[in-house]
Design a protein around this motif. Structure first.
Motif, short mmCIF file in Angstrom:
data_model
loop_
_atom_site.label_atom_id
_atom_site.label_comp_id
_atom_site.label_asym_id
_atom_site.label_seq_id
_atom_site.Cartn_x
_atom_site.Cartn_y
_atom_site.Cartn_z
N TRP A 1 31.92 20.57 42.24
CA TRP A 1 30.56 20.60 41.71
C TRP A 1 29.67 21.58 42.47
O TRP A 1 28.70 22.11 41.90
N ARG A 2 29.99 21.85 43.74
CA ARG A 2 29.28 22.93 44.41
C ARG A 2 29.53 24.26 43.71
O ARG A 2 28.62 25.08 43.57
N MET A 3 30.76 24.45 43.29
CA MET A 3 31.08 25.68 42.56
C MET A 3 30.28 25.76 41.27
O MET A 3 29.67 26.80 40.97
N ARG A 4 30.23 24.67 40.50
CA ARG A 4 29.48 24.68 39.24
C ARG A 4 27.99 24.87 39.50
O ARG A 4 27.33 25.68 38.84
N HIS A 5 27.44 24.13 40.46
CA HIS A 5 26.01 24.24 40.73
C HIS A 5 25.65 25.60 41.31
O HIS A 5 24.49 26.02 41.21
N GLY A 6 26.62 26.26 41.90
CA GLY A 6 26.37 27.58 42.46
C GLY A 6 26.54 28.72 41.48
O GLY A 6 26.54 29.89 41.87
N ALA A 7 26.68 28.39 40.19
CA ALA A 7 26.95 29.42 39.18
C ALA A 7 25.85 30.47 39.14
O ALA A 7 26.14 31.66 38.94
N TYR A 8 24.60 30.07 39.32
CA TYR A 8 23.50 31.03 39.25
C TYR A 8 23.68 32.12 40.29
O TYR A 8 23.64 33.33 39.98
N HIS A 9 23.88 31.73 41.54
CA HIS A 9 24.00 32.72 42.61
C HIS A 9 25.35 33.44 42.55
O HIS A 9 25.42 34.65 42.83
N ALA A 10 26.41 32.73 42.16
CA ALA A 10 27.72 33.37 42.06
C ALA A 10 27.72 34.48 41.01
O ALA A 10 28.42 35.49 41.16
N SER A 11 26.95 34.30 39.96
CA SER A 11 26.97 35.27 38.86
C SER A 11 26.54 36.66 39.28
O SER A 11 26.95 37.66 38.68
N PHE A 12 25.74 36.76 40.33
CA PHE A 12 25.29 38.08 40.76
C PHE A 12 26.42 38.90 41.37
O PHE A 12 26.29 40.11 41.54
N ALA A 13 27.55 38.24 41.68
CA ALA A 13 28.71 38.99 42.14
C ALA A 13 29.27 39.87 41.03
O ALA A 13 29.99 40.84 41.29
N LEU A 14 28.96 39.54 39.78
CA LEU A 14 29.41 40.36 38.65
C LEU A 14 28.67 41.68 38.57
O LEU A 14 29.19 42.64 37.96
N ARG A 15 27.47 41.73 39.14
CA ARG A 15 26.69 42.96 39.09
C ARG A 15 25.74 43.00 40.29
O ARG A 15 24.56 42.66 40.18
N PRO A 16 26.25 43.36 41.44
CA PRO A 16 25.41 43.37 42.64
C PRO A 16 24.16 44.23 42.45
O PRO A 16 24.20 45.31 41.86
N GLY A 17 23.05 43.72 42.93
CA GLY A 17 21.78 44.43 42.82
C GLY A 17 21.00 44.12 41.57
O GLY A 17 19.86 44.57 41.43
#
Length: 459
Positions: free
Chosen positions: A316-332
């Motif tokens: 669930w940390r992984m799921r709840h961290g989806a917002y911040h993790a998504s920026f790895a798809l497009r740094p910056g």
């Protein structure tokens, strides 16, 4: 607007060092969790009691100065930004758990208590508060935005779990709404009026919440699907089958890739469902087996079960961290985030249409959702310097909302309105939006409470 000297002196005498006009404090309260920003407020106040909130509002009402409530700053639609200046009322120091009543399965708290702090306090009681929006938000903020989250499919939203409130009105009056009784037919539902009002009608200074029993057994799992359609159709079939899910979450292939990039999750880069079951050991096993069989009919595979606390927390940390993790798809990139909620029968088509729009616009936009109740989210990753890209992302978000309305859904299932979705309220509510404005005018005639949010501008 700048704070006039007389009001500054009056508030300073009341709050002493809990009133700040210092630039760092003002700037800290000028940013939201998402791309919404506004100029800093003119002052930040940290009250510690309803009586202080009352005195602040009475003084600001007399001076015609806006007051904007602030919880933890995790909202996604700019709810707590001081778009018209004034005083930001930071309620984080009103953080006491006032009374736990295990026999009634209730707790009374101040608005600055966070959901994680509350559940830590409740560990020895056998009870917990289930509403889980992911962020460690304040309970006052969660009530003000009518928050929900991953467990809403079983335990409901803040609307279902707030029993009573203490609220300070724009003129400083302190009122109480609701009761500790299980039900009431005594007059207007004022509690329901303030839950979801986003601080535009009053400032919540105390909440009485419904608690739930900690489940005897908990099991969670993640499984992969070949296609988005199969994953979403599996959700619809699961809900229609009556399998009692505690959580059922969808993440698309882009989200799975983001988890891998961000934290080395090792997931197949395909759509996934994340599920959780609560109950007795026998019931949890039977429910999990029933879901596994159903998911298999839609091509679900690679079940990774987590029955111990550490593994479930990791999932669930992984799921709840989806917002911040998504920026790895497009740094910056910056994120334009939105959510909609549709009837369950409309969910597969709504998700598919959102994916098609994102692809047609040439955007990167992972989709996740609390899909057990028809609610899904997308985070559209844009170059903050590219005006055309930002406009395209906003158009995608608008089309998602318009399609939701067309099938009997809503422009927001849990993020709320704030400044980001205010332009869609007339399409959602028609003349009902003007009625909301009339209620606001009756309770806040000088329009000092979180102005520029939720309701129409006054003529």
């Amino acid at each position: 607007m700048s704070l006039n000297p007389d009001l500054a002196a009056r508030l300073g005498a009341l709050l002493q060092d809990r009133l700040s006009l210092a630039t760092p404090d003002l700037v800290q309260h000028a940013h939201s969790e998402s791309f919404h920003n506004a100029p800093p407020p003119d002052a930040v106040a940290w009250p510690v009691s309803a009586e202080e909130v009352s005195a602040i509002l009475a003084a600001c009402a007399e001076a015609g100065v806006p007051v904007v409530p602030w919880g933890t700053g995790t909202s996604l639609e700019g709810h707590a930004l001081a778009t018209r200046g004034g005083v930001t009322l930071d309620l984080s120091r009103m953080d006491r758990i006032l009374e736990v009543r295990p026999g009634d399965m209730q707790v009374t708290v101040q608005p600055g208590v966070t959901r994680e702090a509350l559940n830590t306090e409740l560990r020895t009681t056998g009870l917990f508060f289930p509403v889980d929006p992911g962020a460690n938000a304040s309970l006052g903020g969660m009530a003000s935005t009518r928050a929900s989250g991953t467990t809403a499919v079983r335990y409901g939203t803040m609307r279902d779990n707030v029993l009573a409130l203490e609220v300070v009105l724009a003129d400083g009056r302190i009122i109480r709404t609701g009761t500790r009784a299980a039900k009431s037919s005594a007059g207007y539902d004022l509690t329901g009026l303030f839950v979801g009002a986003e601080g535009t009608l009053g400032i919540i200074t105390e909440l009485t919440l419904r608690l739930h029993g900690q489940p005897e057994e908990v099991a969670a799992a993640v499984c992969a699907f070949d296609t988005l359609d199969h994953a979403v159709e599996c959700v619809t079939a699961t809900i229609q089958s009556g399998i009692p899910m505690a959580r059922i979450e969808f993440v698309d292939a882009a989200s799975a890739r983001a988890f891998n990039l961000h934290s080395g999750a090792g997931l197949p880069e395909t759509p996934h469902l994340m599920v959780e079951f609560h109950g007795s050991p026998v019931a949890v096993r039977e429910d999990a087996e029933a879901f596994g069989a159903l998911a298999g009919e839609f091509g679900g595979q690679g079940f990774d079960w987590a029955s111990n606390t550490e593994d479930r927390a990791r999932l669930w940390r992984m799921r709840h961290g989806a917002y911040h993790a998504s920026f790895a798809l497009r740094p910056g990139a910056r994120g334009i985030v939105t959510d909609v909620c549709v009837p369950m029968s409309e969910l597969p088509a709504a998700v598919a249409a959102a994916v098609a729009d994102i692809e047609a616009a040439g955007l990167v936009g992972p989709i996740v959702g609390h899909v057990g109740d028809g609610n899904f989210h997308t985070l559209l990753l844009v170059d903050p310097e590219n005006a055309a890209e930002i406009a395209a992302a906003k158009q995608v978000a608008t089309r998602m909302a318009e399609r939701a309305i067309a099938v009997g859904g809503t422009i927001s299932g849990e993020h709320g309105i704030g400044v980001g979705k205010r332009g869609l309220m007339a399409a959602q509510h028609g003349e009902g939006w003007q009625v909301m404005g009339a209620i606001k005018a009756a309770l806040d005639p000088r329009d000092i409470l979180n102005p520029g949010k939720l309701v129409p501008d006054r003529n």
